[in-house]
Design a protein around this motif. Structure first.
Motif, PDB file in Angstrom:
ATOM      1  N   LEU A   4       1.152  -1.169  -0.138  1.00  0.00           N
ATOM      2  CA  LEU A   4       0.058  -0.161   0.254  1.00  0.00           C
ATOM      3  C   LEU A   4       1.338   0.987  -0.386  1.00  0.00           C
ATOM      4  CD1 LEU A   4      -3.415  -0.289   3.107  1.00  0.00           C
ATOM      5  CD2 LEU A   4      -2.412  -0.283   0.300  1.00  0.00           C
ATOM      6  N   ALA A   5       1.689   1.175   0.611  1.00  0.00           N
ATOM      7  CA  ALA A   5       2.528   2.409   0.470  1.00  0.00           C
ATOM      8  C   ALA A   5       2.978   2.765  -0.802  1.00  0.00           C
ATOM      9  CB  ALA A   5       3.714   2.469   1.801  1.00  0.00           C
ATOM     10  N   PHE A   6       4.075   1.432  -1.315  1.00  0.00           N
ATOM     11  CA  PHE A   6       3.946   1.591  -3.022  1.00  0.00           C
ATOM     12  C   PHE A   6       3.327   2.377  -3.678  1.00  0.00           C
ATOM     13  CE2 PHE A   6       7.897  -1.429  -2.974  1.00  0.00           C
ATOM     14  CZ  PHE A   6       8.618  -0.867  -1.831  1.00  0.00           C
ATOM     15  N   SER A   7       2.040   1.941  -3.230  1.00  0.00           N
ATOM     16  CA  SER A   7       0.678   2.624  -4.649  1.00  0.00           C
ATOM     17  C   SER A   7       0.431   3.814  -4.026  1.00  0.00           C
ATOM     18  CB  SER A   7      -1.409   0.878  -4.744  1.00  0.00           C
ATOM     19  OG  SER A   7      -0.968   1.644  -3.050  1.00  0.00           O
ATOM     20  N   ASP A   8       0.137   4.533  -2.988  1.00  0.00           N
ATOM     21  CA  ASP A   8       0.082   5.809  -2.685  1.00  0.00           C
ATOM     22  C   ASP A   8       1.513   6.240  -3.478  1.00  0.00           C
ATOM     23  OD1 ASP A   8      -1.722   4.468  -0.438  1.00  0.00           O
ATOM     24  OD2 ASP A   8      -0.547   5.389   0.973  1.00  0.00           O
ATOM     25  N   VAL A   9       2.629   5.962  -2.822  1.00  0.00           N
ATOM     26  CA  VAL A   9       3.471   6.826  -3.978  1.00  0.00           C
ATOM     27  C   VAL A   9       3.565   6.701  -5.388  1.00  0.00           C
ATOM     28  CG1 VAL A   9       5.868   6.036  -4.513  1.00  0.00           C
ATOM     29  CG2 VAL A   9       5.701   6.266  -2.719  1.00  0.00           C
ATOM     30  N   PHE A  10       3.098   5.605  -5.752  1.00  0.00           N
ATOM     31  CA  PHE A  10       2.787   5.446  -7.588  1.00  0.00           C
ATOM     32  C   PHE A  10       1.729   6.962  -7.822  1.00  0.00           C
ATOM     33  CE2 PHE A  10      -0.716   4.840 -10.874  1.00  0.00           C
ATOM     34  CZ  PHE A  10       0.639   4.641 -11.216  1.00  0.00           C
ATOM     35  N   TYR A  11       0.851   7.032  -6.782  1.00  0.00           N
ATOM     36  CA  TYR A  11      -0.223   8.214  -6.813  1.00  0.00           C
ATOM     37  C   TYR A  11       0.498   9.028  -7.124  1.00  0.00           C
ATOM     38  CZ  TYR A  11      -4.203   4.314  -7.204  1.00  0.00           C
ATOM     39  OH  TYR A  11      -4.899   3.592  -7.894  1.00  0.00           O
ATOM     40  N   LEU A  12       1.113   9.561  -6.298  1.00  0.00           N
ATOM     41  CA  LEU A  12       1.610  10.862  -5.461  1.00  0.00           C
ATOM     42  C   LEU A  12       2.577  10.803  -6.328  1.00  0.00           C
ATOM     43  CD1 LEU A  12       1.132  12.980  -3.633  1.00  0.00           C
ATOM     44  CD2 LEU A  12       2.744  11.786  -1.847  1.00  0.00           C
ATOM     45  N   SER A  13       3.225  10.013  -6.785  1.00  0.00           N
ATOM     46  CA  SER A  13       4.260  10.917  -7.892  1.00  0.00           C
ATOM     47  C   SER A  13       4.319  11.146  -8.965  1.00  0.00           C
ATOM     48  CB  SER A  13       5.662   9.731  -7.855  1.00  0.00           C
ATOM     49  OG  SER A  13       4.918   8.159  -8.036  1.00  0.00           O
ATOM     50  N   ARG A  14       3.075  10.434  -9.558  1.00  0.00           N
ATOM     51  CA  ARG A  14       2.458  10.516 -10.612  1.00  0.00           C
ATOM     52  C   ARG A  14       1.228  12.061 -10.638  1.00  0.00           C
ATOM     53  NH1 ARG A  14      -2.437   6.611 -12.892  1.00  0.00           N
ATOM     54  NH2 ARG A  14      -3.265   7.437 -10.825  1.00  0.00           N
ATOM     55  N   ALA A  15       0.654  12.246  -9.299  1.00  0.00           N
ATOM     56  CA  ALA A  15       0.679  14.023  -9.116  1.00  0.00           C
ATOM     57  C   ALA A  15       1.187  14.746  -9.091  1.00  0.00           C
ATOM     58  CB  ALA A  15      -0.459  13.842  -8.362  1.00  0.00           C
ATOM     59  N   LEU A  16       1.716  14.721  -8.399  1.00  0.00           N
ATOM     60  CA  LEU A  16       3.426  15.647  -8.383  1.00  0.00           C
ATOM     61  C   LEU A  16       3.847  16.068 -10.131  1.00  0.00           C
ATOM     62  CD1 LEU A  16       4.782  14.565  -5.148  1.00  0.00           C
ATOM     63  CD2 LEU A  16       3.904  16.308  -5.592  1.00  0.00           C
ATOM     64  N   VAL A  17       4.498  14.996 -10.425  1.00  0.00           N
ATOM     65  CA  VAL A  17       4.847  14.917 -12.076  1.00  0.00           C
ATOM     66  C   VAL A  17       4.275  15.039 -12.636  1.00  0.00           C
ATOM     67  CG1 VAL A  17       5.540  13.845 -13.980  1.00  0.00           C
ATOM     68  CG2 VAL A  17       6.726  13.289 -11.251  1.00  0.00           C
ATOM     69  N   GLU A  18       2.833  15.497 -13.022  1.00  0.00           N
ATOM     70  CA  GLU A  18       2.516  16.325 -13.587  1.00  0.00           C
ATOM     71  C   GLU A  18       2.306  17.406 -13.086  1.00  0.00           C
ATOM     72  OE1 GLU A  18      -2.366  14.401 -15.790  1.00  0.00           O
ATOM     73  OE2 GLU A  18      -2.469  15.807 -13.766  1.00  0.00           O
ATOM     74  N   HIS A  19       2.169  17.341 -12.485  1.00  0.00           N
ATOM     75  CA  HIS A  19       2.005  19.593 -12.252  1.00  0.00           C
ATOM     76  C   HIS A  19       3.304  20.166 -12.313  1.00  0.00           C
ATOM     77  CE1 HIS A  19       1.474  23.058  -8.540  1.00  0.00           C
ATOM     78  NE2 HIS A  19       3.100  22.549  -8.665  1.00  0.00           N
ATOM     79  N   TYR A  20       4.206  19.383 -11.995  1.00  0.00           N
ATOM     80  CA  TYR A  20       5.049  20.310 -12.127  1.00  0.00           C
ATOM     81  C   TYR A  20       6.033  19.920 -14.101  1.00  0.00           C
ATOM     82  CZ  TYR A  20       6.482  20.936  -7.454  1.00  0.00           C
ATOM     83  OH  TYR A  20       7.113  21.440  -6.659  1.00  0.00           O
ATOM     84  N   LYS A  21       5.201  19.317 -14.044  1.00  0.00           N
ATOM     85  CA  LYS A  21       5.389  19.180 -16.305  1.00  0.00           C
ATOM     86  C   LYS A  21       3.957  20.466 -17.391  1.00  0.00           C
ATOM     87  CE  LYS A  21       8.256  15.502 -16.803  1.00  0.00           C
ATOM     88  NZ  LYS A  21       8.270  14.030 -16.889  1.00  0.00           N
ATOM     89  N   GLY A  22       3.455  20.861 -15.482  1.00  0.00           N
ATOM     90  CA  GLY A  22       2.637  20.970 -16.425  1.00  0.00           C
ATOM     91  C   GLY A  22       1.368  20.837 -17.207  1.00  0.00           C
ATOM     92  N   GLY A  23       1.034  19.375 -16.435  1.00  0.00           N
ATOM     93  CA  GLY A  23       0.030  19.017 -16.886  1.00  0.00           C
ATOM     94  C   GLY A  23      -1.576  19.367 -16.274  1.00  0.00           C
TER      95      GLY A  23
END
Ligand code: RFL
Ligand code: PHB
Length: 410
Positions: free
Chosen positions: A319-338
């Motif tokens: 579960l820690a890993f699935s949270d990290v998958f979702y959170l990293s995707r969200a932060l990366v999309e934010h920084y990439k202007g998505g």
């Protein structure tokens, strides 16, 4: 931007205070925090990890052993699969035995086509640390008095002490990956969070021994209590037995442990267990816990900081890993202007998966353990459920689907 390190010195705010700047301050250098920092780095997002314990302490913690197929894929996708594939043991399901009955096998590969892996959290932590260090990642360990500030504004910051000196990190986001005793969750207003909790009236006594493990993981339900035979590598076994919460390690010399473990398995399995001196022994209480939501302003919780499961079913690290998958995707999309679509849906999306695993772990814990207040009716019903599980192809398929891990949402 310096994605390798992420530290910039922007002068002092108060006397003697060193001030750093990064994009994401990660609180906690366990598997969730380290994996998040690693993935962000691969995507060009800066982070600094703050860890309260020493690196040596974090590296020697013994915990999880079973990785869902999704966790295995995630680790491979982010370049962390090489040692896991070499040293881990492919895990295609688990056997279950219960008093007086033969063994049956939940064949996860047959029912899901997915392959899991037995690979220890200790090794994963080593791999993560090595990857962060090779990339020049900033992990500040042995920090004290971590405090989170300005969570609802656009520029939160974290203060802490290192070697007795005050320090501060200015950032855009804070990831609370600091486990069950961390400071991140308590930094959210009490009135905002809703806690769901269940405490079980027993613990797990776990040992590690440098002996060859059984070929398969074997879960046992027995009148004397639950037992589990697990594995780390061809010469490292992990075993657990249900114990009383009043038990202390000193009550369990090796000889007593092995005798008790074997008494909970049918003789053909007990006879195959290779005993030897144990190299680690610990008692863990069992608890189900969820704190909702997993976001407050610019603070996002991930892993044990937001939720705990009893270890039955091996879901905590996954579960820690699935949270990290979702959170990293969200932060990366934010920084990439998505945009912030994934940041805004993070808590709801992560919690949907959390609750699937909470329910499975709770169900498996109830199915496999003896509870002090059980009535005879409770026990007969439990035995009937085990019998149904053993004979029903549909029940096998349902458990296999959840044990191998539900898919991540896109
Ligand atoms: P961790 O591993 O607790 O890491 C949190 C880190 O944060 C640090 N910290 C702080 N840092 C800075 N400031 C503060 N104020 C801080 N407070 C704390 C801590 O020192 C620590 O380094 O949480 P994370 O990263 O979310 O990882 C979660 C997993 O460790 C956990 O869910 C699993 O170990 C659970 N678990 C299992 N999970 C599985 O998926 N499969 C398994 O087979 C499995 N078996 C187990 C388990 C847990 C067990 N125990 C001991 C509870 C078996 C057992 C017996
Ligand atoms: C472990 O190997 O530590 C382990 C395996 C399966 C579980 C829990 C723990 O359900």
């Amino acid at each position: 931007m310096d994605p390798g390190g992420g530290v910039g010195y922007s002068g002092s705010r108060s006397i003697g205070e060193r001030v750093m700047r990064t994009q994401v301050a990660v609180i906690g250098g366990g598997p969730a925090g380290l994996l998040l920092s690693h993935i962000l780095h691969l995507e060009g997002v800066e982070s600094i990890v703050l860890e309260s314990r020493s690196k040596a302490h974090v590296m020697k913690r013994i915990r999880a052993g079973v990785l869902e197929a999704g966790s295995v894929k995630l680790l491979r996708d982010v370049g962390l699969g090489e040692r896991m594939d070499r040293e881990g043991h492919v895990h295609d399901g688990a056997a279950i035995v219960w008093a007086g009955h033969g063994r049956f096998f939940i064949d996860t590969r047959k029912y899901t086509g997915k392959r899991m892996m037995a690979y220890g959290q200790t090794a994963i932590t080593e791999d993560l640390y090595a990857a962060r260090e090779a990339a020049g990642g900033e992990i500040l360990d042995e920090v004290d008095d971590v405090e989170l500030h300005g969570l609802t504004g656009a520029s939160p910051h974290v203060t802490f002490e290192r070697e007795g000196r005050p320090e501060r990190i200015d950032c855009d986001f804070i990831a609370g990956c600091d486990g069950k005793h961390g400071v991140s969750r308590p930094s959210m207003p009490a009135g905002l969070t809703k806690v769901y909790e269940k405490v079980y009236p027993f613990g797990w006594l776990g040992v590690m021994s440098e002996t060859p493990p059984l070929e398969d993981l074997v879960y046992a339900s027995h009148p004397r209590g639950f037992a589990l035979a697990s594995q780390r590598n061809p010469m490292l076994s992990r075993y657990y037995i249900q114990c009383s919460l009043d038990d202390r390690i000193e009550d369990w010399p090796d000889e007593r442990f092995w005798e008790e473990l074997k008494s909970r398995y049918p003789s053909e399995i007990a006879d195959a267990i290779v005993t030897g001196p144990t190299i680690e022994k610990s008692i863990a209480p069992l608890r189900s816990f969820v704190s909702e939501p997993m976001r407050y302003g610019r603070l996002f919780l991930a892993g044990d900081a937001a939720h705990l499961v009893p270890p039955t079913g091996a879901k905590g690290l996954n579960l820690a890993f699935s949270d990290v998958f979702y959170l990293s995707r969200a932060l990366v999309e934010h920084y990439k202007g998505g945009g912030d679509r994934y940041l805004d849906s993070y808590s709801d999306m992560a919690l949907r998966r959390v609750w699937h695993c909470e329910r499975l772990s709770w169900w498996m814990t109830n199915l496999m353990h003896r509870f002090p207040d059980d009535t005879e009716f409770d026990q007969r019903s439990r035995e009937n459920e085990l019998e149904f599980l053993s004979m029903s192809d549909h029940a096998h398929a349902a458990l296999a689907e959840q044990y191998a891990g539900l898919p991540y949402e896109s």
